[in-house]
Design a protein around this motif. Structure first.
Motif, PDB file in Angstrom:
ATOM      1  N   SER B  49      61.592  69.632  69.827  1.00 32.73           N
ATOM      2  CA  SER B  49      62.215  69.324  71.120  1.00 32.73           C
ATOM      3  C   SER B  49      63.717  69.150  70.927  1.00 32.73           C
ATOM      4  O   SER B  49      64.141  68.349  70.093  1.00 32.73           O
ATOM      5  CB  SER B  49      61.633  68.036  71.692  1.00 32.73           C
ATOM      6  OG  SER B  49      62.495  67.551  72.714  1.00 32.73           O
ATOM      7  N   GLU B  93      59.190  70.491  76.922  1.00 34.53           N
ATOM      8  CA  GLU B  93      59.511  71.900  77.100  1.00 34.53           C
ATOM      9  C   GLU B  93      58.866  72.765  76.015  1.00 34.53           C
ATOM     10  O   GLU B  93      58.203  73.765  76.303  1.00 34.53           O
ATOM     11  CB  GLU B  93      61.039  72.093  77.058  1.00 34.53           C
ATOM     12  CG  GLU B  93      61.449  73.524  77.325  1.00 34.53           C
ATOM     13  CD  GLU B  93      62.941  73.774  77.069  1.00 34.53           C
ATOM     14  OE1 GLU B  93      63.576  72.935  76.410  1.00 34.53           O
ATOM     15  OE2 GLU B  93      63.441  74.816  77.529  1.00 34.53           O
ATOM     16  N   ALA B  97      55.477  74.965  76.413  1.00 34.58           N
ATOM     17  CA  ALA B  97      55.696  76.418  76.295  1.00 34.58           C
ATOM     18  C   ALA B  97      54.811  77.008  75.205  1.00 34.58           C
ATOM     19  O   ALA B  97      54.359  78.164  75.309  1.00 34.58           O
ATOM     20  CB  ALA B  97      57.169  76.701  76.010  1.00 34.58           C
ATOM     21  N   GLU B 131      61.721  64.743  79.341  1.00 35.14           N
ATOM     22  CA  GLU B 131      62.063  66.148  79.559  1.00 35.14           C
ATOM     23  C   GLU B 131      61.665  66.582  80.970  1.00 35.14           C
ATOM     24  O   GLU B 131      61.505  67.781  81.243  1.00 35.14           O
ATOM     25  CB  GLU B 131      61.380  67.019  78.491  1.00 35.14           C
ATOM     26  CG  GLU B 131      61.736  66.543  77.090  1.00 35.14           C
ATOM     27  CD  GLU B 131      61.196  67.434  75.987  1.00 35.14           C
ATOM     28  OE1 GLU B 131      60.907  68.610  76.243  1.00 35.14           O
ATOM     29  OE2 GLU B 131      61.067  66.930  74.854  1.00 35.14           O
ATOM     30  N   LEU B 134      61.723  70.184  82.968  1.00 33.06           N
ATOM     31  CA  LEU B 134      61.314  71.253  82.057  1.00 33.06           C
ATOM     32  C   LEU B 134      59.843  71.101  81.695  1.00 33.06           C
ATOM     33  O   LEU B 134      59.106  72.082  81.577  1.00 33.06           O
ATOM     34  CB  LEU B 134      62.189  71.221  80.808  1.00 33.06           C
ATOM     35  CG  LEU B 134      63.670  71.527  81.069  1.00 33.06           C
ATOM     36  CD1 LEU B 134      64.507  71.222  79.841  1.00 33.06           C
ATOM     37  CD2 LEU B 134      63.828  72.992  81.461  1.00 33.06           C
ATOM     38  N   GLY B 135      59.414  69.841  81.520  1.00 31.81           N
ATOM     39  CA  GLY B 135      58.010  69.577  81.228  1.00 31.81           C
ATOM     40  C   GLY B 135      57.124  69.990  82.387  1.00 31.81           C
ATOM     41  O   GLY B 135      56.091  70.633  82.200  1.00 31.81           O
ATOM     42  N   VAL B 138      56.758  73.820  82.579  1.00 27.43           N
ATOM     43  CA  VAL B 138      55.807  74.458  81.649  1.00 27.43           C
ATOM     44  C   VAL B 138      54.372  74.108  81.998  1.00 27.43           C
ATOM     45  O   VAL B 138      53.455  74.912  81.771  1.00 27.43           O
ATOM     46  CB  VAL B 138      56.092  74.116  80.169  1.00 27.43           C
ATOM     47  CG1 VAL B 138      57.317  74.866  79.685  1.00 27.43           C
ATOM     48  CG2 VAL B 138      56.202  72.634  79.926  1.00 27.43           C
TER      49      VAL B 138
END
Lengths: 556, 290
Positions: B49, B93, B97, B131, B134-135, B138
């Motif tokens: 991360s 993230e 991902a 995050e 972004l978290g 995903v």
């Protein structure tokens, strides 16, 4: 002869020998209860206490390690402080908030106690505010001992599960301290009041005879009891598994320890859970850990089920273990009715004189192996650990482990109890466990205690175990050598960093210290998978469903 | 039970391998055919991360997700296992991902006629708060990948405990073709601590374990039909159950596609009257398991 008698009578003619009995009769008369009726009205409890009590009375409130006479303490805290004040409270464990509200309201003034775990911050605060005066802080047996010498209660407020109309009491599995408190009070003209969960015509068994009890009262709800001795195996770490393996090999097996007491904690829970697996693999079943002075720890279930345990005598009971105990009468002390009979004072006595080993964890230890669970800002007291964790010099009978501790070659020698202290070198958050100076010293000074509240004195400690190794302190021949041995297994703590490598090697060669490899223990093998149970669910399954864990421990 | 039978049961009990006790890597290994485990984007690829160190948190080299290829009864499989002891199994993230990307690759293989059997080992509090967006992004990609993939192969989710499966990832669990849980598992949108913090202790006492498990625990979720298998904490049994779930093939209708059924069930609930675990079981009885 006749002359003497006359002289004696004359000398004592002016004195009454029944002042205590008369005082009790006056109090009972003031209450105005019809003679022979022992059952009090719950609704009138506050008023009743107000009539029976007098300012300055010594009141024994139960206040045990586990069960609490909480109906009576909730009533006591409601009396009028104008009428009832300056009571002297004798209480083994301060665990309920109202125990201290008594001091805030001025109902009580002086306090003699053993342990104040959950309320320890507030004790320190009330002391600082001058609302509370401490007589002494004791271990359990010392407090009870003084009840039979110079601190006899005027009133005892105790609890039991059931009573009959004659005042006979059935305490249930948590007998704990009740018979002792009642005996000290009843036989010296004190008044005994027992709160009970229910009044019945026939008791399962009589734990305390009705002639010792003045009154019973049916409480508004069952007395409070806490599951203090349940440790969820889920939280046992692999470091604790490693230390447990070292203890089994390096102490239990080496000295052939068959009778013992375990302090409460995850370290000792790990040892209990390693017996059926690791202990079994070493062929030690029947050779170690047969007879116990111990509360019914749920983590002992796998060892009992695998046939390791011959007997367990208990200080108290443990919530959820009742049916399991009932189904294992060969192992536990049970009444004719089948339920556990515990007794804290007798188990403490057994733990001091009847067993060969005590083992417990500590939060802090100094270079001399003095240890303490005291932390700054709290006045927690002692409980029972110092009684278990010392070498009773009055012991005279011998056993193989006790004799095994003799190092001197002299015509007069004595054996010694094994007192083992477990200490991971660092606590959570990176604070060292093995330190230059115990917090207890500062706490003792701040609280005006005459000496620092040390839990286990270093000179009583025979073995120290850390994740680094074992120090066989009983083999050391000087204070300086003791300190070198402790330092050698103190890891990266300030004490450990002082260790001299050559000195440690010499101690190791003499067997004064041992590292895991010296004991045939591989740190790589110290996995949680070695634990016979890794969760409360496992323990319940081991018991065949007889152990019923309290809701707070159930993850299902 | 006779003494002999009891002893035998204990032996069995001692011999059992706990799945809960395992870390993510061991869990993935325990699910796959012996010797077939091969890790993708492992710790030595150092895919960490970038956000955690900025907030003073040491980043782990696999970001808490283990991706493993291997076989199940000889058929190609993918296991994505979330490591619960690292940041509560939260989806950042990178970790998110990794799962989304692996599922998308499996989808490509499926589309090319080379089916890959996907297994999700869900032990997660949901999005990683550090995050945030972004978290969440995903997690949405994971949802989309599951929905696309389950047209080709069943997507199997396992929740074993002790963290449970919450937040956006509970939606991922709900999208799975079949869900396998233990008694120790929990499945819910908001975790009990979050509910207590937001709505007060009168709404839910998060320390009341019996209450929490009676609402969202594995046994309850199984009883009301929101999961498909309830197992003991036994790695061998869980691995076998995953194989059985694939052997059953695609469900007639995915649970998340049974819109009418669930609308009807929701309509049966009176929000004015507080509902407890047994109450829900009674209410949904018939469609649900007893």
């Amino acid at each position: 002869m006749g002359m003497k008698q006359t002289a004696g009578e004359a000398a004592h003619a002016g004195r009454s020998w029944t002042t205590l009995r008369d005082a009790k009769a006056r109090r009972l008369a003031a209450l105005g209860a019809p003679a022979g009726n022992k059952v009090l009205e719950a609704r009138a409890m506050v008023e009743t206490l107000q009539k029976l009590l007098q300012p300055g009375d010594r009141v024994a409130l139960e206040g045990n390690n586990q069960k609490q006479a909480d109906f009576l303490s909730r009533a006591l805290v409601q009396v009028d402080p104008q009428k009832i004040h300056d009571l002297h409270l004798l209480i083994s464990t301060i665990s309920r908030p109202e125990h201290l509200t008594l001091f805030e309201r001025g109902i009580a003034r002086k306090l003699d106690f053993s342990f104040a775990g959950p309320q320890s911050l507030r004790v320190a605060q009330l002391l600082e505010d001058g609302k509370l005066e401490i007589g002494s802080i004791y271990t359990y047996v010392e407090l009870y001992a003084r009840m039979f010498i110079d601190l006899t209660p005027h009133i005892a407020l105790v609890c039991a599960e059931k009573a009959d109309a004659q005042g006979n009491l059935y305490t249930g599995p948590n007998t704990e301290d009740t018979p002792t408190i009642v005996e000290a009070t009843a036989f010296r003209h004190g008044i005994v009041i027992a709160q009970v969960n229910e009044l019945v015509d026939e008791l399962p068994r009589v734990d305390i005879p009705g002639s010792w009890v003045d009154f019973v009262v049916v409480a508004d709800k069952p007395f409070a009891v806490e599951p203090l001795f349940t440790r969820d195996p889920r939280h046992i770490t692999e470091l604790q598994v490693l230390m447990g393996m070292m203890v089994i090999r390096g102490i239990y097996e080496r000295h052939g320890v068959t009778s013992l007491n375990h302090g409460i904690g995850f370290d000792t829970a790990a040892i209990e859970l390693l017996l059926p697996t690791y202990g079994e693999s070493l062929g030690l079943k029947g050779k170690i850990c047969r007879n116990w002075a111990l509360n019914p720890h749920p983590t002992l279930i796998p060892a009992i089920e695998s046939g390791w345990v011959e007997s367990v005598h208990c200080f108290g009971s443990e919530v959820g273990m009742e049916d399991y105990i009932r189904a294992r009468p060969d192992i536990f002390f049970v009444g004719a009715d089948g339920s556990l009979r515990s007794n804290r004072v007798l188990c403490q006595l057994a733990g001091q004189y009847g067993v060969d080993l005590f083992i417990g964890s500590t939060l802090q230890m100094d270079a001399d192996a003095n240890s303490s669970t005291v932390t700054l800002g709290r006045l927690a007291g002692f409980g029972g650990a110092p009684n278990m964790g010392h070498d009773p010099k009055g012991r005279r009978h011998s056993s193989a482990p006790w004799l095994n501790m003799i190092t001197a070659d002299a015509p007069v020698v004595r054996g010694r109890k094994l007192v083992v202290q477990l200490a991971e070198t660092f606590k959570k958050g990176g604070t060292p466990t093995i330190v230059e100076s115990l917090d207890a010293i500062e706490v003792g000074k701040k609280s005006g205690m005459p000496i620092a509240p040390v839990m286990i004195y270093g000179d009583d400690v025979s073995h120290v175990v850390t994740e680094e190794g074992i120090a066989y302190l009983y083999k050391t021949d000087s204070g300086e050598e003791r300190r070198a041995a402790v330092a050698a297994i103190a890891g990266a703590t300030p004490i450990g960093l002082r260790a001299d490598a050559a000195r440690s090697a010499a101690l190791r060669a003499r067997g004064v210290i041992a590292y895991p490899e010296d004991l045939g223990v591989s740190p790589m093998a110290a996995k949680r998978s070695l634990l016979a149970a890794r969760s409360i669910e496992d323990l319940a399954a081991w018991s065949g469903g007889l152990y019923r864990p309290p809701a707070r421990f159930r993850s299902w | 039970m006779s003494a002999v039978a009891a002893v035998r049961e204990h032996r069995q009990f001692l011999g059992r391998t706990s799945f809960i006790e395992m870390g993510a890597r061991e869990r993935a290994r325990a699910i796959l055919d012996a010797g077939s485990f091969r890790e993708l984007l492992g710790p030595f690829d150092r895919l960490k991360s970038p956000w955690l160190p900025l907030q003073g948190i040491v980043a782990q080299s696999d970001d808490g997700v283990v991706l493993a290829r291997g076989t199940l009864d000889g058929r190609p499989a993918l296991v994505a296992a979330i490591e619960s002891i690292y940041q509560g199994g939260s989806m950042g993230e990178v970790s998110g991902a990794k799962i989304a990307g692996a599922l998308e690759l499996a989808l490509r293989d499926c589309e090319q006629g080379k089916p890959v059997l996907p297994v999700l080992l869900l032990e997660t509090g949901g999005v990683r708060l550090q995050e945030a967006n972004l978290g969440l992004a995903v997690i949405a990609e994971i949802h989309a990948a599951i929905v696309a993939l389950r047209r080709h192969v069943p997507v199997i989710g396992v929740i074993s405990g002790m963290v449970g499966c919450f937040g956006g990832m509970s939606l991922a669990a709900a999208l799975c073709s079949r869900l396998i849980v233990t008694r120790q598992a929990r499945l819910g949108m908001n975790g009990p601590e979050v509910i207590e913090q937001e709505a007060g202790i009168a709404e839910l006492d998060a320390s009341d374990r019996a209450l929490v498990w009676s609402l969202i625990g594995g046994e309850q979720r199984y009883a009301v039909g929101l999961v498909d298998e309830l197992l003991e904490d036994d790695a061998v049994a869980i691995a076998a159950s995953v194989r059985t779930a694939f052997a059953q093939g695609l469900p007639r209708q995915e649970r998340s596609a049974q819109v009418d059924l669930y609308l009807e069930r929701l309509a049966a609930i009176d929000p004015q009257r507080p509902l407890d675990g047994p109450g829900l079981r009674a209410l949904w009885h018939g469609a649900a398991r007893s």
